[in-house]
Motif scaffolding. Sequence first.
Motif, PDB file in Angstrom:
ATOM      1  N   LEU A   1       0.828  -1.207   0.000  1.00 34.39           N
ATOM      2  CA  LEU A   1       0.000   0.000   0.000  1.00 34.39           C
ATOM      3  C   LEU A   1       0.865   1.260   0.000  1.00 34.39           C
ATOM      4  CD1 LEU A   1      -2.860  -0.995   2.494  1.00 34.39           C
ATOM      5  CD2 LEU A   1      -3.057  -0.653   0.026  1.00 34.39           C
ATOM      6  N   MET A   2       1.983   1.237   0.749  1.00 31.51           N
ATOM      7  CA  MET A   2       2.873   2.390   0.789  1.00 31.51           C
ATOM      8  C   MET A   2       3.522   2.624  -0.578  1.00 31.51           C
ATOM      9  SD  MET A   2       2.662   3.781   3.751  1.00 31.51           S
ATOM     10  CE  MET A   2       4.103   4.828   3.860  1.00 31.51           C
ATOM     11  N   ILE A   3       3.821   1.534  -1.296  1.00 30.86           N
ATOM     12  CA  ILE A   3       4.391   1.660  -2.646  1.00 30.86           C
ATOM     13  C   ILE A   3       3.378   2.307  -3.588  1.00 30.86           C
ATOM     14  CG2 ILE A   3       5.203   0.376  -4.661  1.00 30.86           C
ATOM     15  CD1 ILE A   3       6.421  -1.660  -2.684  1.00 30.86           C
ATOM     16  N   LYS A   4       2.120   1.811  -3.511  1.00 32.10           N
ATOM     17  CA  LYS A   4       1.057   2.388  -4.345  1.00 32.10           C
ATOM     18  C   LYS A   4       0.850   3.865  -4.028  1.00 32.10           C
ATOM     19  CE  LYS A   4      -1.586  -1.871  -5.124  1.00 32.10           C
ATOM     20  NZ  LYS A   4      -2.869  -2.563  -4.915  1.00 32.10           N
ATOM     21  N   LEU A   5       0.914   4.190  -2.735  1.00 32.43           N
ATOM     22  CA  LEU A   5       0.713   5.572  -2.307  1.00 32.43           C
ATOM     23  C   LEU A   5       1.808   6.478  -2.874  1.00 32.43           C
ATOM     24  CD1 LEU A   5      -0.932   7.528  -0.491  1.00 32.43           C
ATOM     25  CD2 LEU A   5       0.638   6.956   1.375  1.00 32.43           C
ATOM     26  N   SER A   6       3.048   5.996  -2.883  1.00 29.55           N
ATOM     27  CA  SER A   6       4.173   6.812  -3.376  1.00 29.55           C
ATOM     28  C   SER A   6       4.067   7.082  -4.872  1.00 29.55           C
ATOM     29  CB  SER A   6       5.500   6.110  -3.065  1.00 29.55           C
ATOM     30  OG  SER A   6       5.618   4.903  -3.814  1.00 29.55           O
ATOM     31  N   GLU A   7       3.331   6.219  -5.597  1.00 27.57           N
ATOM     32  CA  GLU A   7       3.207   6.363  -7.052  1.00 27.57           C
ATOM     33  C   GLU A   7       2.064   7.281  -7.459  1.00 27.57           C
ATOM     34  OE1 GLU A   7       2.771   2.317  -8.222  1.00 27.57           O
ATOM     35  OE2 GLU A   7       4.910   1.857  -8.078  1.00 27.57           O
ATOM     36  N   ILE A   8       1.246   7.689  -6.513  1.00 27.16           N
ATOM     37  CA  ILE A   8       0.074   8.519  -6.824  1.00 27.16           C
ATOM     38  C   ILE A   8       0.508   9.936  -7.209  1.00 27.16           C
ATOM     39  CG2 ILE A   8      -1.917   9.664  -5.743  1.00 27.16           C
ATOM     40  CD1 ILE A   8      -2.519   7.032  -4.375  1.00 27.16           C
ATOM     41  N   LYS A   9      -0.099  10.454  -8.283  1.00 24.69           N
ATOM     42  CA  LYS A   9       0.292  11.759  -8.821  1.00 24.69           C
ATOM     43  C   LYS A   9      -0.775  12.843  -8.662  1.00 24.69           C
ATOM     44  CE  LYS A   9       4.083   9.901 -10.391  1.00 24.69           C
ATOM     45  NZ  LYS A   9       5.373  10.164  -9.734  1.00 24.69           N
TER      46      LYS A   9
END
Length: 383
Positions: free
Chosen positions: A361-369
């Motif tokens: 989830l933290m990886i997905k969050l970091s990719e959000i633009k």
Amino acid sequence: MINFNDLIVHKPNHLIEIVGNPISTMGLLTYNYLLHKFQKEKTDKLTLSPNEIFKSLEISDKYEDLYEYLDSLLSIKVRSLDKKGKLWSGFNLLSSFEKTENGIFIQIPEPIFKALCGNEKEKTLYYTTIKLLEQRVYRCSYTIIFYELFKKYEKINIPLYELETLKNITGTQNKYKIYYDFKKRVLTPALKELNQFDQNFDYSFDEEYLGRKVNKIKFKRTSKNIIEISDSQISNKLLKAIEKSRKNRFINSSYSQKAMEKLLQKYDETDIIKALGELYKYNLEIRSFSKILTAKIEDIKNSNLTKIKEKTIPILDQKEKQTLIKDDFIEQEKSILDIEKEKISILIKNSGLPTNKRINLMIKLSEIKNLEELEKLKKFINF
């Protein structure tokens, strides 16, 4: 909707520092919540939904743990001694509990009921006011014990404690027989966490020896210096804004003097005061005081810039207007996105999910633009 500021219990002093009380964060918070409900409803019998307890305290919904804890309270005895130190009276922490279709039926002993419903004069003398909102932030169960102990003696000197007494109160008399282990696992982490969130005092301790062994602990309490900035040129208005914002425990625990001094060199004082006013309402853990205050200041600056642009836009052509509005919107969205991502990051961290899921989830969050992608993630993880 629950008003967490109302979660207060005037806890009878003889229910603090209990020897034999089961030590767990969920258990300690649960019993205080039960006392709060009994005191609020002025009754000795209640039927509560387990979900109400879990939701109010924001703890994990482990039903079996809750029932086991209530069962253990049936056998915990509180004994009162007379002036000569002889046994005067005794009672258990709980009289009975029973699962029903409507929830859990719970009854407390008459001595506790009478104590909880005492008049205001008695509360002043024999009660300690416990704020469950403050207690909920603690992850260490020992911190909760010392929180109540120090609250009990908030207006007087904290007494000198025998080491064995502290071990009995914290339920560690058989767990940490060597003082080094007790200090490392109980005293140091509990006071460190307590100092992180307490807005008024810092706590420490001295050791007293009998021969070569530590046999007594003397706790020390020092007032926190709310305003630490050294620049005498700072206006009283800003100083008051800093002091007010630090009444928010999340701001206070992350506050940085160096960060404030750097921000004062970069931004206008008026914008900083406005940003501090908005942060006062913030209700989540803060990783970086500098980062979140900067984001708030930038929001305010962008908002001011937008107002100026709106006044000048009429003299521009339609294409130039759209370009200015678009650029301003992008900058503002970035600031909001950073703040919202910070909030979601904290929620993921404290969600209790398995480590691998939290990492993904933290990886997905970091990719959000953008905010649209963030909303999709929030719906996906049900935040």
